[in-house]
Design a protein around this motif. Structure first.
Motif: not given
Length: 159
Positions: A81-94, A107-121
């Motif tokens: 299951l690919k889960i999209y949290p509402v915000d970073q705080k919720s991400h850590s909680e659940f 789950e431990d990949i920061s949003i900035l690194y995830r952006f670079l990888v997903d966008k192939n930058i």
């Protein structure tokens, strides 16, 4: 109003949830932002329970969206299951709660690194950025292949 910028990403930050701010170096040093949804994967302990877990997660107000995906794990196809949290705080909680029904992945990949990888930058490469109302619409690798020019300064704070 649409505009095109050719430059490279000098720095990135994420001050708001699901938003990445890019500092683009071109002739004018542009600062722009883009929406980007952070996510993590859940591999249920019981593969037959994927649909049941998905329905339970969709009713949780800390989650924007849940998708069933097929992933490869050690050359074996698995349902996750690919889960999209509402915000970073919720991400850590659940994230801790999810470990009760399966394994969480990425789950431990920061949003900035995830952006670079997903966008192939890649760092210090030129890209063509298409902006609409100062928000990024698309990013494509530029044909420009020269090294970026930096202005440098140094100072000494010791006596």
């Amino acid at each position: 109003m649409e505009k095109h910028i050719e430059g490279f990403i000098l720095d990135m930050s994420s001050e708001k949830d699901n938003e990445v701010r890019l500092y683009i170096k071109d002739k004018n040093n542009v600062i722009t932002k883009t929406k980007f949804m952070h996510y993590l994967y859940l591999v249920p302990d019981n593969p037959k329970a994927v649909s049941r877990i998905k329905k339970a997660l969709e009713s949780d107000n800390r989650i924007l969206k849940v998708e069933e995906v097929e992933k490869t794990d050690h050359r074996k196809k698995i349902n996750a299951l690919k889960i999209y949290p509402v915000d970073q705080k919720s991400h850590s909680e659940f994230r801790k709660e999810l470990k009760e029904v399966g394994q969480t992945r990425e789950e431990d990949i920061s949003i900035l690194y995830r952006f670079l990888v997903d966008k192939n930058i890649y760092p210090l490469r030129y890209y063509d950025f298409e902006l609409k109302d100062d928000k990024i619409v698309s990013i494509k690798e530029s044909k420009k292949q020269e090294n970026p020019e930096f202005r440098m300064a140094a100072f000494d704070i010791e006596d």
